[in-house]
Design an enzyme around this catalytic site. Structure first.
Site, PDB file in Angstrom:
ATOM      1  N   TYR A   5       0.719  -1.257   0.213  1.00 23.57           N
ATOM      2  CA  TYR A   5      -0.279  -0.125  -0.227  1.00 23.57           C
ATOM      3  C   TYR A   5       1.183   1.335   0.046  1.00 23.57           C
ATOM      4  O   TYR A   5       1.750   1.354   0.587  1.00 23.57           O
ATOM      5  CB  TYR A   5      -1.146  -0.187   0.917  1.00 23.57           C
ATOM      6  CG  TYR A   5      -1.381   1.427   1.182  1.00 23.57           C
ATOM      7  CD1 TYR A   5      -3.298   0.883   1.177  1.00 23.57           C
ATOM      8  CD2 TYR A   5      -1.438   2.570   2.032  1.00 23.57           C
ATOM      9  CE1 TYR A   5      -4.351   2.511   0.974  1.00 23.57           C
ATOM     10  CE2 TYR A   5      -2.516   3.462   1.647  1.00 23.57           C
ATOM     11  CZ  TYR A   5      -4.428   3.249   1.099  1.00 23.57           C
ATOM     12  OH  TYR A   5      -4.299   4.532   1.091  1.00 23.57           O
ATOM     13  N   PHE A  88      -2.670   8.853   9.051  1.00 23.01           N
ATOM     14  CA  PHE A  88      -4.228   7.844   9.316  1.00 23.01           C
ATOM     15  C   PHE A  88      -3.786   6.970   8.703  1.00 23.01           C
ATOM     16  O   PHE A  88      -3.536   5.923   9.936  1.00 23.01           O
ATOM     17  CB  PHE A  88      -5.039   8.521   8.867  1.00 23.01           C
ATOM     18  CG  PHE A  88      -6.479   7.439   9.141  1.00 23.01           C
ATOM     19  CD1 PHE A  88      -7.290   7.001  10.280  1.00 23.01           C
ATOM     20  CD2 PHE A  88      -5.984   6.470   8.334  1.00 23.01           C
ATOM     21  CE1 PHE A  88      -7.912   6.005  10.293  1.00 23.01           C
ATOM     22  CE2 PHE A  88      -7.384   6.046   8.243  1.00 23.01           C
ATOM     23  CZ  PHE A  88      -8.115   5.114   9.536  1.00 23.01           C
ATOM     24  N   GLU A  89      -3.049   6.677   7.327  1.00 24.71           N
ATOM     25  CA  GLU A  89      -2.662   5.463   6.951  1.00 24.71           C
ATOM     26  C   GLU A  89      -1.725   4.656   8.371  1.00 24.71           C
ATOM     27  O   GLU A  89      -1.290   3.312   8.064  1.00 24.71           O
ATOM     28  CB  GLU A  89      -2.542   5.526   5.692  1.00 24.71           C
ATOM     29  CG  GLU A  89      -3.372   6.061   4.993  1.00 24.71           C
ATOM     30  CD  GLU A  89      -3.274   6.495   3.468  1.00 24.71           C
ATOM     31  OE1 GLU A  89      -4.079   6.451   3.027  1.00 24.71           O
ATOM     32  OE2 GLU A  89      -2.720   7.431   2.854  1.00 24.71           O
ATOM     33  N   ILE A  90      -0.686   5.534   8.198  1.00 25.38           N
ATOM     34  CA  ILE A  90       0.628   5.066   8.844  1.00 25.38           C
ATOM     35  C   ILE A  90       0.026   4.360   9.983  1.00 25.38           C
ATOM     36  O   ILE A  90       0.620   3.315  10.795  1.00 25.38           O
ATOM     37  CB  ILE A  90       1.292   5.885   8.494  1.00 25.38           C
ATOM     38  CG1 ILE A  90       2.317   6.425   8.253  1.00 25.38           C
ATOM     39  CG2 ILE A  90       2.996   5.234  10.373  1.00 25.38           C
ATOM     40  CD1 ILE A  90       3.274   7.517   7.661  1.00 25.38           C
ATOM     41  N   ALA A  93      -2.344   1.067   9.817  1.00 28.45           N
ATOM     42  CA  ALA A  93      -0.857   0.262   9.441  1.00 28.45           C
ATOM     43  C   ALA A  93      -0.023  -0.488  10.780  1.00 28.45           C
ATOM     44  O   ALA A  93      -0.232  -1.670  10.740  1.00 28.45           O
ATOM     45  CB  ALA A  93      -0.224   0.910   8.390  1.00 28.45           C
TER      46      ALA A  93
END
Length: 146
Positions: A5, A88-90, A93
């Protein structure tokens, strides 16, 4: 081989050029089976910003983070703040115990939360082409933090 991703902003010409370089590096990495770049999946069939578009983009991006083996995140700082979507994605994850590669090309201080969540720190996108995602090195960020 790993599913990736790609997290990173793509709101201006500099950011788009950077993310395109990273996409090309992932295209040429022998340990990448496939990657998902939100930049390439904007659901042009829906009105940008509409509630339906927001729902589809959010759910799709979250599902792709969950499906990925590795997150490659571009830390593109403006002043001392990283893009909020990328942050946010980090964080998501990290909560899902995903391996995280943090690409930090700009001369800026890295936030403690990003520095502690990553598996592998790199400061040049060209390292991505040969980075073995099947056996990621534990390479932490050692610079100044905020």
């Amino acid at each position: 081989m790993k599913k990736v991703y790609l997290a990173g902003p793509f709101f201006d010409d500099e950011q788009i050029e950077r993310i395109e370089r990273v996409e090309k590096a992932l295209d040429n990495n022998a340990t990448v089976s496939e990657y998902f770049s939100p930049r390439k999946h904007q659901h042009d069939d829906l009105k940008f910003g509409s509630p339906e578009w927001q729902d589809v983009v959010y759910k799709g991006d979250v599902q792709h983070v969950e499906d990925a083996d590795v997150i490659v995140a571009i830390a593109d700082f403006i002043d001392d703040s990283v893009d909020s979507g990328t942050a946010f994605e980090i964080g998501y994850a990290a909560a899902k115990n995903k391996k995280i590669v943090l690409l930090h090309e700009k001369d800026s201080i890295v936030n403690l939360m990003l520095a502690q969540s990553l598996t592998t720190y790199i400061d040049d996108f060209s390292e991505l082409k040969n980075l073995n995602l099947d056996n990621l090195p534990n390479k932490k960020y050692t610079g100044e933090i905020v």
